[in-house]
Design an enzyme around this catalytic site. Sequence first.
Site, short mmCIF file in Angstrom:
data_model
loop_
_atom_site.label_atom_id
_atom_site.label_comp_id
_atom_site.label_asym_id
_atom_site.label_seq_id
_atom_site.Cartn_x
_atom_site.Cartn_y
_atom_site.Cartn_z
CG ASP A 194 -1.80 1.18 1.34
OD1 ASP A 194 -2.34 1.59 0.30
OD2 ASP A 194 -1.95 1.71 2.45
CE LYS A 195 -0.18 7.32 -2.27
NZ LYS A 195 0.00 8.23 -1.12
CB THR A 196 -1.92 6.58 2.05
OG1 THR A 196 -2.01 7.17 0.75
CG2 THR A 196 -2.14 7.64 3.10
#
Length: 1114
Positions: free
Chosen positions: A509-511
């Site tokens: 995932d990023k955030t």
Amino acid sequence: MESIRPLLLQSPRTPNTQEFVPAMHIFPELPKSKSSSSNTVTFAEIDSSNPIENPSNSDASWNLKKSSSRRSNTSVHSGSSGSTKSSVKEVSRSGSKSVRYGSKGADSDGLSMSQKELSDEDARLIYVNDPDRTNERFEFSGNSIRTAKYSILTFIPRNLFEQFHRVAYIYFLIIAILNQLPQLAVFGGVVSVLPLAFVLIVTAVKDAYEDWRRHRADKVENNRLASVLINGELIEKKWKDIRVGEIVKIKANESIPCDIVLLSTSDPTGVAYVQTINLDGESNLKTRYAKQETHSEKGRFNGLIKCEKPNRNIYGFQANMEIDGKRLSLGSSNIVLRGCEVKNTNWAFGVAVYCGGETKAMLNSSGAPSKRSRLETRMNSEIIILSFFLIALCTVTSVCAAVWLKQHKDELNLLPYYRKLDFSEGKEESYKYYGWAFEVLFTFLMSVIVFQVMIPISLYISMELVRVGQAYFMIGDNNMYDEATKSRFQCRALNINEDLGQIKYVFSDKTGTLTENKMEFRCSSIYGVDYSSTKAIMEDEKVEYSVQVDGKVFRPKMKVKVNPELFELSRSGIENTDGKQIYDFFLALAACNTIVPLVVDTSDPDGLRTLVIGIRELNTSEFEQWHAAFETASAALFGRAATLRKVASNIERNICILGATAIEDKLQQGVPEAIESLRTAGIKVWVLTGDKQETAISIGYSSKLLTRNMTQITINSNNKESSRRKLQDAIVMTQKLASTSEGSSDSLPTLVALIIDGTSLVHILDSELEEQLFQLASRCSVVLCCRVAPLQKAGIVSLVKKRTSDMTLAIGDGANDVSMIQMADVGVGISGQEGRQAVMASDFAMGQFRFLVPLLLIHGHWNYQRLGYMILYNFYRNAVLVLVLFWYVLFTAFTSTTAINEWSSTLYSIIYTAIPTIVVGILDKDLSKRTLLKHPQLYGAGQRHEAYNKRLFLFTMADTLWQSLVIFWVPFFAYWSSTIDISSIGDLWTLAVVILVNLDLAMDVGRWSWLTHFSIWGSIVATFLCVMIIDAIPSLFGYWAFFHAGGTALFWLCLLGIVIAGLLPRFAIKFVHQYYFPTDIQISREAEKVGIQREVESGGGQIEMLPVSDGPPR
């Protein structure tokens, strides 16, 4: 109304419409610089006949200012989950069992919600504030949730079913059953069951404890209290007891217990602010709206809601409401999902529409999976081979026994082993002789029982203990301790430690996983004036500023970096030109609640997220004319989305640029270096995010996932045929790039990055296009998936798992990552700011993304090397004993008679040889931490299965065969003409086997510690002591045998000869292999020895791994 300032304040009466409407840009799109676009290929196509309602701009809105006296009777709602943007298939309680990761919603014909009516068959009817009538026809799901795997009734059968996936357990079950037959009872009936029962119970207790923790978490969640309106009064009610149709009151900072449609809020305009961080990972507040027709402070509501059946689409909602003869449209701006929190709103009333397992959050959770180690799965094939080998030994024994019985059928009264008569009691008694056929059958089955240790059940016990020890050291590793959250590494699944050393794909995932999920202001440009010149001051100072309005002091929630010059100008008022420009700029910035970043090609290593601000001034007549059209479009029952886009385009003209800002969603510490190390280790890193494409690309550059020399392939498509063409074009391009790189010997290979959005994945996943996507992705160095729904993340992981045997790892921090974490072979949860859902669903949990490097490259490598070696070693040590017993059978009329004492046979896998392999499995290190981190390429040994493979297995079995021959035949020939009894030679064989297998283990130890010395040499000493004690008990068979045989020099010469002859071939092959054909690990180990020696000679620092100098040669 005369306007002297741009009308950019959002009307509180105008609901957030753009959850399903394309971004209403108030500034022209900036052209990309040549350097950034020269190697970017975008495959994007918009089908004008099938407009897509874009959920990516879920918080963009028209920023309007309007007098409070004018109110909209209907709130603008959005398109449906049935549009082509929808990422999931509608799911009802009796829906399909198969999980659809990327299929479209129920409206697969392409019609949006505003173009299609809900029929009674496709909808559920909810009578507001009347749960009895609502549930009268269909009993909807209660609000109780369950994430646990087992119940009291299902635990035993389901757990046993899962455990017996281990082939060896089925084998030992058969052995235990055979031992219950009187004719075959080589060991006691109860004793034969104990080993299997012990292993099953230990594993069951571990599984029960893990599931008890899930039950405990479920109980806490289900027993939380909420205020429910019953008979006009608010009553505290447990979450699990809330029913569809009931009205719930939510207060500020409280979590939503179920999916509710807003009816009323503390704001007179019906607006509520919610935080959806647990669903989509976004920390900014979202606006949700209640209809003016349902607004009531007293909580008296009625009406009928007709909504779509439960589905997994968290971005869409299709419904309408009938109240007081009016029919109102409802969209995703009117629903608040379970798991969200109400912020900046004193209270809100809502009616429950989806409860419990039918909520969108729960539907996006695929449940706790049963994960098994890949190494253990591969081990099953070797166990099957050993089983066939065991059957071959038993077949040989029974066939030879059949021939022997035929040849000696007239002599059986007096011959040993098969005597029909028993003279042991002084009088003649008859044995039970069952006839030739049955005796042959019994011989086969008894051989199976005698040779059963060929399949080592002790291996499973040892593996569980070793995994516990490995977990202890992983948890205690200070390099994986997060100071910010004061949290240590968590090992939540003990059965897949070794899988950490074989990872090929990381899905992140990023955030909140790569970033800190904290936006920091960095610099700005206002009317062409650059206010980033004092960046150095901003870097070193964080100040808390405040402003006083009407006697009240307002302060931000956190200290922020500011530009002193810009701050002073902002306080100078609007009388001068600079002040007026700055005022307009910040007014527009404050009115926007969504930031759409642009990738700016710059030498700035941050690659900052940039927002350009523009305005357009409207006079009264222009605004009134536009707003009337907007109101009409908002109330349209058909074609609403297209009409709203047309109205919006009329106002987005002649935009005046105010300036631009640059903010930074700061990366977590060490993320770029971690990604670089992982890629150097041969691990492919894919980023799957729900964020917008521009944001994801920006973070991709700052994290060094993307580089400027990469060729980017971007696929944005809104229908299946278009997706097919774009995939084919992209595959052709990658093939050309690959051929070009191969044709040029002096050039580096061209790196390709694939960027694809969730809309395209809607048409690709669960279709024949999956194969093309995999072909394309496998040719790319980086894959970046944007605006993907939670279940689409799991679909991407499944795409790789179904088409390759490579190990996958998924890492995330939010509830929207749960499905991905559970789908991957290894799931890692980040204990960050987005709640505990990801951690609770994970196999391992930690505080920072960068901890993946020590977790995989150090502990993963060690765990895999240890377990791989331990499995082969257990096969070897048990097979040696079995083959010695088999050679003896050849000289005892092919019966199940054994020379080795029963007690020694029992203690062999418990005391004689078990402890050293467990200690080595926990403590041994082939390489030091420093070497493994310095050379990430060494991680490839696990990906190539160097520690455990068919070749090593066959070599081990060949070595086992040789050693068994030496152990049996050396004493056989040495005592050929002697009168030594069977017990004495049995003791010799016992000691020879134990010494040989322990010395074999010592040859392979990489790091010696006092505990390793104690376990190996102590086991040999313990064996001697046990043999002496057993032979000193008069009531046992073989009394004083060891003391008779051990009193001669021949006994000890045989032991010495067995050790030398048994280990010599292995030592020779080991020397040749390491000297002439060394592996990367062996080369690094030698380099490490040289480095350590230099440190010793120069009086260097602490030495982590000592060379093997006083042990056996390696």
